[in-house]
Design a protein around this motif. Structure first.
Motif, PDB file in Angstrom:
ATOM      1  N   UNK A 155      54.347 -23.247  28.306  1.00 51.91           N
ATOM      2  CA  UNK A 155      52.996 -23.747  28.426  1.00 51.91           C
ATOM      3  C   UNK A 155      52.166 -22.559  29.383  1.00 51.91           C
ATOM      4  N   UNK A 156      53.316 -21.852  30.284  1.00 52.73           N
ATOM      5  CA  UNK A 156      52.380 -21.034  30.652  1.00 52.73           C
ATOM      6  C   UNK A 156      53.006 -19.493  30.520  1.00 52.73           C
ATOM      7  N   UNK A 157      52.757 -18.092  30.664  1.00 52.10           N
ATOM      8  CA  UNK A 157      53.368 -17.200  30.512  1.00 52.10           C
ATOM      9  C   UNK A 157      54.651 -17.262  32.041  1.00 52.10           C
ATOM     10  N   UNK A 158      55.092 -16.475  31.747  1.00 54.87           N
ATOM     11  CA  UNK A 158      56.135 -16.501  33.760  1.00 54.87           C
ATOM     12  C   UNK A 158      56.538 -15.039  34.138  1.00 54.87           C
ATOM     13  N   UNK A 159      56.186 -14.696  34.806  1.00 52.39           N
ATOM     14  CA  UNK A 159      57.011 -13.188  35.577  1.00 52.39           C
ATOM     15  C   UNK A 159      58.799 -13.465  35.429  1.00 52.39           C
ATOM     16  N   UNK A 160      59.261 -11.967  34.386  1.00 51.32           N
ATOM     17  CA  UNK A 160      60.428 -12.045  33.869  1.00 51.32           C
ATOM     18  C   UNK A 160      60.566 -10.363  34.971  1.00 51.32           C
ATOM     19  N   UNK A 161      62.029 -10.683  35.113  1.00 47.41           N
ATOM     20  CA  UNK A 161      62.271  -9.691  35.921  1.00 47.41           C
ATOM     21  C   UNK A 161      63.851  -8.563  35.282  1.00 47.41           C
ATOM     22  N   UNK A 162      63.693  -7.918  34.830  1.00 48.39           N
ATOM     23  CA  UNK A 162      64.380  -7.297  33.498  1.00 48.39           C
ATOM     24  C   UNK A 162      64.878  -5.796  33.527  1.00 48.39           C
ATOM     25  N   UNK A 163      66.528  -6.072  33.703  1.00 46.35           N
ATOM     26  CA  UNK A 163      67.049  -4.401  34.121  1.00 46.35           C
ATOM     27  C   UNK A 163      66.775  -3.502  31.984  1.00 46.35           C
ATOM     28  N   UNK A 164      66.342  -3.275  31.606  1.00 47.86           N
ATOM     29  CA  UNK A 164      66.143  -3.252  30.037  1.00 47.86           C
ATOM     30  C   UNK A 164      66.858  -1.804  29.727  1.00 47.86           C
ATOM     31  N   UNK A 165      67.858  -2.436  28.861  1.00 44.55           N
ATOM     32  CA  UNK A 165      69.402  -1.672  28.077  1.00 44.55           C
ATOM     33  C   UNK A 165      69.304  -1.445  26.967  1.00 44.55           C
TER      34      UNK A 165
END
Length: 325
Positions: free
Chosen positions: A170-180
């Motif tokens: 329903x709403x955007x979320x914060x994502x913390x990602x190690x980009x592979x």
């Protein structure tokens, strides 16, 4: 004094305009030179073996203002192509023809071929502007504006902080990602990496990213990790850890079989039975959502023979579809 100041300002402005024009000219020349190299590689690759005279004939045919490429310039182009693209153009002295050494190896380099095809298409379109209304494209993938920051983070081993809006959120979320790594599938770019909250791999479509920034945290990319190994048993962009690859046999009607031969569903695909009416293909693949959707898209031209669990799943999906009609 005022006259001197005005004269100085005019000279400064003139010099600025001259420098700006010179920079544009340099960029245009570099672009033209780059396009020439791409054209040369593409022309030789598509013709297999070709004489220098035929190269010049094709070069002149593309634009009435063009003149022959001097032989010395041609050899300079060959050297530049080797240095820039790691593509060797060799000469068969028996036939006086030029060819690309290890063309099959180049064909197996997906990134190199993708770049070459993209630039080659651009050259073809530029030479045939009058036909632009008769060449129809599919929509270009969205989210390309985030490419630079993502690739920079991949190179530096920096963690990314994304504001992401999935279709079922329903709403955007914060994502913390190690980009592979990045992967293109079905005209969409996907970013695959380790989600720090879940400590597991996740895939994110670039067209659903609202914003992205580089964080202060870093990560170490595993030396032996390869995207090809990660998706080894899969079709598409979904990889389910709980899904093990299974021997899968598909029966394809004769009219559809050439399409699967030319564009296999999976690297493990093999042709095990061929008749006048059908062909059986065997592969070892995980039965993920993307794979099942691909089978359903082929309708009655493809039948699952094995395993029974996949037959049952396909049957259940078809029954659901039947209720809609």
């Amino acid at each position: 004094i005022l006259k001197d100041a005005a004269a100085t300002a005019v000279l400064f402005l003139a010099q600025t305009i001259f420098n700006f024009a010179a920079d544009i000219n340099k960029r245009d020349m570099a672009k033209q030179q780059f396009n020439k190299l791409i054209w040369l590689v593409d022309t030789i690759y598509r013709n297999g073996r070709i004489t220098f005279a035929e190269i010049n004939r094709r070069w002149r045919a593309g634009d009435s203002t063009r003149t022959d490429i001097p032989l010395r310039t041609f050899h300079n182009h060959r050297q530049a192509i080797e240095e820039m693209f790691d593509i060797n153009i060799e000469c068969d002295k028996c036939t006086n023809t030029y060819y690309i050494a290890d063309a099959e190896g180049m064909l197996g380099d997906k990134l190199k071929m993708w770049l070459l095809n993209s630039f080659s298409l651009n050259n073809i379109l530029q030479e045939n502007v009058d036909m632009k209304n008769r060449i129809v494209f599919e929509e270009a993938p969205l989210g390309l504006q985030y490419m630079d920051i993502i690739i920079d983070a991949m190179r530096a081993g920096s963690v990314l902080h994304m504001e992401y809006q999935a279709y079922n959120w329903e709403q955007p979320k914060e994502v913390c990602l190690e980009p592979y790594f990045l992967k293109l599938f079905r005209h969409r770019w996907y970013l695959i990496g380790v989600n720090r909250k879940y400590e597991a791999f996740r895939s994110y479509s670039l067209d659903r990213i609202k914003s992205v920034r580089t964080g202060n945290d870093t990560f170490r990319f595993p030396r032996k990790f390869t995207p090809q190994d990660y998706f080894q048993n899969c079709f598409g962009i979904i990889r389910d850890e709980a899904q093990q690859p299974q021997r899968t046999v598909l029966r394809v009607v004769a009219e559809q079989a050439p399409y699967l031969r030319n564009l296999p569903l999976h690297p493990s695909q093999q042709e095990i039975v061929t008749t006048d009416t059908y062909t059986d293909f065997e592969m070892y693949i995980s039965h993920t959502y993307d794979f099942i959707q691909e089978l359903l898209s082929k309708g009655s031209t493809v039948e699952v023979l094995e395993p029974q669990s996949l037959r049952d799943l396909m049957k259940a999906e078809i029954e659901k579809m039947q209720k809609l009609y």
